[in-house]
Design a protein around this motif. Structure first.
Motif, PDB file in Angstrom:
ATOM      1  N   HIS A 130       0.669  -1.471  -0.081  1.00  0.00           N
ATOM      2  CA  HIS A 130       0.140   0.172  -0.135  1.00  0.00           C
ATOM      3  C   HIS A 130       0.820   1.820  -0.281  1.00  0.00           C
ATOM      4  CE1 HIS A 130      -2.044   3.176   2.148  1.00  0.00           C
ATOM      5  NE2 HIS A 130      -2.961   3.346   1.318  1.00  0.00           N
ATOM      6  N   THR A 131       1.939   1.097   0.283  1.00  0.00           N
ATOM      7  CA  THR A 131       2.345   2.446   1.003  1.00  0.00           C
ATOM      8  C   THR A 131       3.458   2.794  -0.706  1.00  0.00           C
ATOM      9  OG1 THR A 131       3.067   2.178   3.600  1.00  0.00           O
ATOM     10  CG2 THR A 131       5.635   2.909   1.903  1.00  0.00           C
ATOM     11  N   LEU A 132       3.852   1.583  -1.231  1.00  0.00           N
ATOM     12  CA  LEU A 132       4.656   1.383  -2.069  1.00  0.00           C
ATOM     13  C   LEU A 132       3.086   2.185  -3.249  1.00  0.00           C
ATOM     14  CD1 LEU A 132       6.675  -1.822  -2.556  1.00  0.00           C
ATOM     15  CD2 LEU A 132       7.630   1.014  -2.318  1.00  0.00           C
ATOM     16  N   LEU A 133       2.398   1.954  -3.605  1.00  0.00           N
ATOM     17  CA  LEU A 133       1.560   2.364  -4.618  1.00  0.00           C
ATOM     18  C   LEU A 133       0.689   3.517  -3.979  1.00  0.00           C
ATOM     19  CD1 LEU A 133      -0.368  -1.391  -4.789  1.00  0.00           C
ATOM     20  CD2 LEU A 133       1.693   0.212  -6.454  1.00  0.00           C
ATOM     21  N   GLN A 134       1.209   4.065  -2.818  1.00  0.00           N
ATOM     22  CA  GLN A 134       0.723   5.252  -2.488  1.00  0.00           C
ATOM     23  C   GLN A 134       1.593   5.994  -3.090  1.00  0.00           C
ATOM     24  OE1 GLN A 134      -2.821   5.644  -1.273  1.00  0.00           O
ATOM     25  NE2 GLN A 134      -2.514   8.024  -2.001  1.00  0.00           N
ATOM     26  N   SER A 135       2.352   5.628  -2.978  1.00  0.00           N
ATOM     27  CA  SER A 135       4.127   6.779  -3.027  1.00  0.00           C
ATOM     28  C   SER A 135       3.948   7.140  -4.735  1.00  0.00           C
ATOM     29  CB  SER A 135       5.175   6.047  -2.877  1.00  0.00           C
ATOM     30  OG  SER A 135       5.223   6.080  -1.150  1.00  0.00           O
ATOM     31  N   VAL A 136       3.999   6.119  -5.122  1.00  0.00           N
ATOM     32  CA  VAL A 136       3.222   5.831  -6.708  1.00  0.00           C
ATOM     33  C   VAL A 136       2.114   7.575  -7.010  1.00  0.00           C
ATOM     34  CG1 VAL A 136       3.378   4.589  -9.812  1.00  0.00           C
ATOM     35  CG2 VAL A 136       5.267   3.215  -6.931  1.00  0.00           C
ATOM     36  N   ARG A 137       0.751   6.487  -6.680  1.00  0.00           N
ATOM     37  CA  ARG A 137       0.218   7.777  -6.727  1.00  0.00           C
ATOM     38  C   ARG A 137       0.382   9.194  -7.065  1.00  0.00           C
ATOM     39  NH1 ARG A 137      -4.070  10.852  -4.710  1.00  0.00           N
ATOM     40  NH2 ARG A 137      -6.374  10.015  -5.949  1.00  0.00           N
ATOM     41  N   ASN A 138       1.222   9.449  -5.678  1.00  0.00           N
ATOM     42  CA  ASN A 138       1.397  10.837  -5.614  1.00  0.00           C
ATOM     43  C   ASN A 138       2.953  11.009  -5.738  1.00  0.00           C
ATOM     44  OD1 ASN A 138      -1.211  10.685  -4.112  1.00  0.00           O
ATOM     45  ND2 ASN A 138      -0.311   9.791  -1.792  1.00  0.00           N
ATOM     46  N   SER A 139       3.734  10.758  -6.296  1.00  0.00           N
ATOM     47  CA  SER A 139       4.719  11.012  -6.283  1.00  0.00           C
ATOM     48  C   SER A 139       4.716  12.512  -7.971  1.00  0.00           C
ATOM     49  CB  SER A 139       5.460  10.225  -7.506  1.00  0.00           C
ATOM     50  OG  SER A 139       4.855   9.613  -9.133  1.00  0.00           O
TER      51      SER A 139
END
Length: 262
Positions: free
Chosen positions: A14-23
């Motif tokens: 979840h942290t990784l996907l959220q980071s990609v989304r908010n990159s």
């Protein structure tokens, strides 16, 4: 010893996907490169993104441990999480399709909720380790690399030795990158390494007495380190750091177990 609350593969995913989304990047490829700290289409990028898929695989497997009603509720979202990781229908280098547009935040919220449920259900196991300090496990892994590379072909089959060294070095790499892939991924790989070492130990022949003693000590030491890490148990930690009494106790029990089970 610090205790981790967000300690599962699902949390890290979840942290990784959220980071990609908010990159803030304009394309998927650029966003993943930023989050994984690797160049696009490089070996390092492939290796790191492959680990993201392992986190997804672990999450799917751990859902099966939940009560049936919860399992069924969250399994409905598995295809969406896979789609978020793989994005098979999108050109990763398309600068007109930013991750902030592609990623469905509601689906990510479901993943975070599942992660919290998995953590509560499996806390203290390798799926949701309590601790975050990996120093002792790293030390044990390096001891193993030193031992295996010092053993002769007459003591251990060469391909078996090489496979073990490769596996342990991958575990060391995961420890070094635990801030990216999380502690549950480390615990998962450590369990796999222990299984491989157990199988290899049953095939050893003509081992030098010194190496035989090191093998036994290193094997039990790695198990103890994993127990400490998963359960954050001070008594075990004290045993390792203050004389390895845990290893001695397990050794004493092991010496009384005969091949015939008598």
């Amino acid at each position: 010893m610090s205790i981790s609350n967000e300690n599962t593969a699902a949390h890290r995913l979840h942290t990784l996907l959220q980071s990609v989304r908010n990159s803030g990047e304009s394309s998927l490829g650029a966003a993943w490169c930023k989050v994984l700290d690797a160049e696009w289409n490089s070996g390092d990028f492939v290796r790191r993104h492959a680990e993201v898929t392992v986190l997804l695989q672990m999450t799917i497997r751990q859902l099966s441990s939940l009560p049936e009603r919860s399992r069924l509720r969250y399994e409905r979202h598995v295809a969406d999480w896979w789609g978020a990781v793989m994005q098979p229908l999108h050109n990763w280098n398309d600068g007109t399709r930013a991750p902030a547009i592609i990623f469905n935040e509601d689906k990510l919220d479901h993943l975070e909720s599942a992660a919290d449920l998995i953590s509560g259900h499996l806390v203290g196991s390798g799926a949701a380790p309590r601790a975050t300090d990996l120093e002792e496990m790293s030390r044990q892994c390096n001891e193993w690399v030193d031992l295996l590379t010092a053993m002769e072909d007459s003591e251990i089959n060469g391909p078996v030795r090489d496979a073990l060294v490769s596996q342990i070095r991958h575990l060391i790499w995961l420890i070094e990158n635990s801030d990216l892939f999380g502690t549950a991924r480390v615990a998962e790989e450590a369990s796999t390494v222990i299984g491989s070492l157990t199988q290899a130990g049953a095939t050893l022949v003509n081992v030098e007495p010194g190496n035989a003693s090191r093998w036994k000590k290193a094997f039990l030491g790695l198990i103890a380190a994993c127990v400490v890490f998963n359960q954050a148990a001070p008594v075990f930690q004290g045993a390792i750091t203050a004389g390895e009494s845990l290893v001695k106790e397990i050794s004493a029990v092991a010496e009384h177990i005969s091949p015939d089970g008598e």
